[in-house]
Design a protein around this motif. Structure first.
Motif, mmCIF file in Angstrom:
data_model
loop_
_atom_site.group_PDB
_atom_site.id
_atom_site.type_symbol
_atom_site.label_atom_id
_atom_site.label_comp_id
_atom_site.label_asym_id
_atom_site.label_seq_id
_atom_site.Cartn_x
_atom_site.Cartn_y
_atom_site.Cartn_z
ATOM 1 N N PHE A 123 7.872 -8.362 3.505
ATOM 2 C CA PHE A 123 7.040 -8.211 4.238
ATOM 3 C C PHE A 123 6.344 -7.081 4.802
ATOM 4 C CE2 PHE A 123 7.806 -12.823 4.802
ATOM 5 C CZ PHE A 123 7.148 -13.116 4.093
ATOM 6 N N THR A 124 8.025 -6.389 5.181
ATOM 7 C CA THR A 124 7.252 -4.533 5.665
ATOM 8 C C THR A 124 6.957 -3.894 4.296
ATOM 9 O OG1 THR A 124 9.113 -5.279 7.144
ATOM 10 C CG2 THR A 124 8.736 -3.250 6.814
ATOM 11 N N ALA A 125 7.741 -3.930 3.113
ATOM 12 C CA ALA A 125 7.238 -3.375 2.153
ATOM 13 C C ALA A 125 5.810 -3.288 2.341
ATOM 14 C CB ALA A 125 8.485 -3.439 1.167
ATOM 15 N N ARG A 126 5.947 -4.240 1.927
ATOM 16 C CA ARG A 126 4.518 -5.615 1.582
ATOM 17 C C ARG A 126 3.395 -5.045 2.378
ATOM 18 N NH1 ARG A 126 2.662 -11.185 3.047
ATOM 19 N NH2 ARG A 126 2.203 -10.338 4.875
ATOM 20 N N ASP A 127 3.261 -5.131 4.160
ATOM 21 C CA ASP A 127 2.367 -4.891 4.681
ATOM 22 C C ASP A 127 1.956 -2.923 4.572
ATOM 23 O OD1 ASP A 127 1.993 -7.197 5.179
ATOM 24 O OD2 ASP A 127 3.010 -7.315 7.105
ATOM 25 N N GLU A 128 3.255 -2.387 4.388
ATOM 26 C CA GLU A 128 2.907 -0.891 4.295
ATOM 27 C C GLU A 128 2.556 -0.838 2.961
ATOM 28 O OE1 GLU A 128 6.182 2.693 4.425
ATOM 29 O OE2 GLU A 128 7.127 0.737 4.015
ATOM 30 N N SER A 129 2.600 -1.138 1.966
ATOM 31 C CA SER A 129 1.575 -0.289 1.147
ATOM 32 C C SER A 129 0.448 -1.077 0.793
ATOM 33 C CB SER A 129 2.823 -2.053 -0.499
ATOM 34 O OG SER A 129 1.653 -1.151 -1.360
ATOM 35 N N LEU A 131 -1.336 -1.144 3.935
ATOM 36 C CA LEU A 131 -2.204 -0.442 5.218
ATOM 37 C C LEU A 131 -1.838 1.154 4.612
ATOM 38 C CD1 LEU A 131 0.424 -1.972 8.181
ATOM 39 C CD2 LEU A 131 -1.910 -1.629 7.569
ATOM 40 N N LEU A 132 -0.919 1.864 3.788
ATOM 41 C CA LEU A 132 -1.090 2.833 2.831
ATOM 42 C C LEU A 132 -2.505 3.751 2.760
ATOM 43 C CD1 LEU A 132 2.515 4.367 4.147
ATOM 44 C CD2 LEU A 132 0.168 4.788 5.819
ATOM 45 N N SER A 133 -2.491 2.250 1.579
ATOM 46 C CA SER A 133 -3.448 2.409 0.222
ATOM 47 C C SER A 133 -4.745 2.935 1.020
ATOM 48 C CB SER A 133 -3.696 1.022 -0.126
ATOM 49 O OG SER A 133 -4.777 0.327 0.533
ATOM 50 N N LEU A 134 -5.090 4.155 -0.342
ATOM 51 C CA LEU A 134 -6.499 4.862 0.186
ATOM 52 C C LEU A 134 -7.647 4.535 -0.745
ATOM 53 C CD1 LEU A 134 -4.901 8.290 0.696
ATOM 54 C CD2 LEU A 134 -5.177 6.963 2.500
ATOM 55 N N THR A 135 -8.947 4.055 -0.289
ATOM 56 C CA THR A 135 -9.638 4.082 -1.626
ATOM 57 C C THR A 135 -10.218 5.240 -1.807
ATOM 58 O OG1 THR A 135 -11.421 4.486 0.736
ATOM 59 C CG2 THR A 135 -11.030 1.869 0.905
ATOM 60 N N PRO A 136 -10.935 4.950 -2.960
ATOM 61 C CA PRO A 136 -11.358 6.394 -4.077
ATOM 62 C C PRO A 136 -12.089 6.907 -2.803
ATOM 63 C CG PRO A 136 -12.064 3.868 -5.509
ATOM 64 C CD PRO A 136 -11.581 3.894 -3.264
ATOM 65 N N ASP A 314 0.875 27.465 -3.646
ATOM 66 C CA ASP A 314 0.290 25.124 -4.163
ATOM 67 C C ASP A 314 0.633 24.462 -5.414
ATOM 68 O OD1 ASP A 314 -2.324 24.801 -5.844
ATOM 69 O OD2 ASP A 314 -0.282 25.145 -7.636
ATOM 70 N N PRO A 315 2.427 25.462 -5.382
ATOM 71 C CA PRO A 315 3.155 24.415 -5.948
ATOM 72 C C PRO A 315 4.243 23.420 -4.768
ATOM 73 C CG PRO A 315 3.736 25.815 -6.915
ATOM 74 C CD PRO A 315 3.359 26.616 -5.717
ATOM 75 N N ALA A 316 4.025 23.552 -3.408
ATOM 76 C CA ALA A 316 4.415 22.907 -2.454
ATOM 77 C C ALA A 316 3.231 21.693 -2.291
ATOM 78 C CB ALA A 316 4.933 23.754 -1.035
ATOM 79 N N ARG A 317 2.061 22.367 -2.318
ATOM 80 C CA ARG A 317 0.750 21.653 -1.534
ATOM 81 C C ARG A 317 0.920 20.210 -2.623
ATOM 82 N NH1 ARG A 317 -4.267 22.696 -1.843
ATOM 83 N NH2 ARG A 317 -3.856 24.183 -3.582
ATOM 84 N N ASN A 318 1.043 20.907 -3.623
ATOM 85 C CA ASN A 318 0.576 19.453 -5.124
ATOM 86 C C ASN A 318 1.932 19.048 -5.644
ATOM 87 O OD1 ASN A 318 -2.188 19.482 -4.625
ATOM 88 N ND2 ASN A 318 -2.166 21.544 -5.434
ATOM 89 N N ALA A 319 3.047 19.003 -4.647
ATOM 90 C CA ALA A 319 3.972 19.170 -5.644
ATOM 91 C C ALA A 319 4.262 17.139 -5.853
ATOM 92 C CB ALA A 319 5.662 18.846 -4.099
ATOM 93 N N GLU A 320 3.125 16.785 -4.379
ATOM 94 C CA GLU A 320 3.803 15.625 -4.086
ATOM 95 C C GLU A 320 2.874 14.715 -5.025
ATOM 96 O OE1 GLU A 320 3.945 14.041 -0.340
ATOM 97 O OE2 GLU A 320 5.634 15.046 -0.284
ATOM 98 N N THR A 321 2.899 14.227 -6.186
ATOM 99 C CA THR A 321 1.628 13.360 -7.187
ATOM 100 C C THR A 321 1.678 12.438 -7.063
ATOM 101 O OG1 THR A 321 2.897 14.372 -9.292
ATOM 102 C CG2 THR A 321 1.366 15.900 -8.270
ATOM 103 N N ASN A 322 2.153 11.551 -6.988
ATOM 104 C CA ASN A 322 2.387 9.887 -6.711
ATOM 105 C C ASN A 322 1.290 8.590 -5.601
ATOM 106 O OD1 ASN A 322 4.296 10.682 -4.546
ATOM 107 N ND2 ASN A 322 4.009 9.223 -4.262
ATOM 108 N N LYS A 323 0.578 8.371 -6.606
ATOM 109 C CA LYS A 323 -0.320 8.079 -5.880
ATOM 110 C C LYS A 323 0.510 7.026 -4.178
ATOM 111 C CE LYS A 323 -3.662 6.508 -9.278
ATOM 112 N NZ LYS A 323 -4.069 5.155 -9.719
ATOM 113 N N LEU A 324 -0.356 7.030 -3.396
ATOM 114 C CA LEU A 324 -0.016 6.439 -1.930
ATOM 115 C C LEU A 324 0.707 4.692 -1.841
ATOM 116 C CD1 LEU A 324 -1.219 9.190 0.639
ATOM 117 C CD2 LEU A 324 1.122 8.935 -0.369
#
Length: 324
Positions: A123-129, A131-136, A314-324
């Motif tokens: 339930f924690t992982a479900r709700d966290e996912s 709550l942290l989802s982003l709209t386009p 720039d490499p550090a700024r854009n290092a995280e490319t996975n979707k939240l």
């Protein structure tokens, strides 16, 4: 003759004192909650939610309490059962039978905790996912900047109504430290306005300390969190949600305010000697009043943006490319 100078059992005074202590505890507990109504009780200490997302957090909180209560009742029941039915009598002093290597019991106290932890994790992982989802394309974007010892707010908005200023795809240099995956969602013509606080600021309506962040009711707001020095934590109390503001890392979340009013916010991370002064206010108003406030900031000359966090390559700024 009793060694206590009386034929009365020495246990009676102890029982009487225990009963008196329990009675006093119940009276004290109920007296301190006279102003606490049964209407508020289901929230279990949480404030009234003021966003569309907050009820999900409240539900997780209530579910955790329910699971803890069921577990507590089971444990307390087993303890009381053992104390009452397996206490040593006055006449029998021999050691009771000992149980060792009982596989069903060992399996029970291994499997049951695993089930409890697994359910809570799900339930924690479900709700966290969720709550942290982003709209386009959120309706509004606000860059919150934590610094010792207050807060800055960049309203990434098209205040003048001209979508040609600045040019499409052009990111102001103050916001260039924000990762590209977030800047691409900035509205067209977002020249923006800002507000910067000091610990001595006061909200004119409530007199609460700290600067005031304005939000529109009923419209999705994306918060982009950045720090200019150390780790802070952005916490609006009735949002029931907080997130760290980390130097060199960008955290993002979205909320939709549902109640107008002025609410308290604070830094929830020990960030230095004046951490307790890092307070702020959140004022939720109608969309019309929100746009009028942005124009007021522009008229005061607070156009453009505050630097959004510490410098990054720039490499550090854009290092995280996975979707939240």
């Amino acid at each position: 003759m009793s060694p206590y100078g009386s034929d009365r059992s020495p246990r009676r005074p102890m029982r009487r004192k225990l009963l008196q202590a329990l009675t006093a505890g119940v009276v004290l507990a109920t007296a301190t909650g006279c102003s606490y109504t049964w209407k508020n009780f289901p929230r279990l200490g949480m404030p009234t939610p003021v966003t569309e997302e907050a009820p999900r957090i409240l539900s997780l909180w209530q579910g955790s309490w329910a699971a803890a209560l069921v577990t507590g009742i089971l444990v307390w029941g087993l303890i009381l059962w053992s104390v009452i039915f397996h206490r040593r009598s006055r006449t029998k002093v021999e050691v009771p039978p000992q149980t060792r290597y009982n596989m069903p019991i060992e399996a029970l106290y291994t499997v049951v905790p695993l089930i409890i932890v697994s359910v809570l994790f799900y339930f924690t992982a479900r709700d966290e996912s969720k709550l942290l989802s982003l709209t386009p394309k959120p309706a509004h974007t606000i860059n919150v900047i934590g610094f010792q010892w207050s807060w800055g707010f960049n309203y990434v908005e098209n205040v003048d109504g001209d979508a040609a200023t600045p040019k499409a795809g052009e990111v102001p240099k103050e916001l260039s430290r924000i990762p590209d995956r977030f800047t691409k969602d900035f509205p067209a013509g977002a020249e923006g306005v800002y507000d910067k606080g000091i610990p001595g600021d006061r909200n004119p309506q409530t007199d609460n300390p700290g600067p005031t962040l304005w939000l529109p009711k009923g419209e999705k707001v994306r918060f982009i969190l950045s720090s200019n020095d150390v780790i802070h934590s952005f916490w609006v109390v009735p949002f029931l949600f907080k997130q760290d503001v980390i130097p060199g890392h960008t955290n993002v979340f979205e909320v939709t305010p549902t109640e107008e009013g002025t609410f308290m916010g604070k830094c929830a991370e020990l960030c230095g000697v004046d951490h307790s002064r890092m307070l702020f206010n959140v004022k939720v108003v109608s969309p019309e009043a929100y746009r009028a406030h942005l124009k007021e900031l522009a008229e005061k000359g607070q156009t453009g943006f505050l630097p959004a966090g510490i410098k990054q390559t720039d490499p550090a700024r854009n290092a995280e490319t996975n979707k939240l």
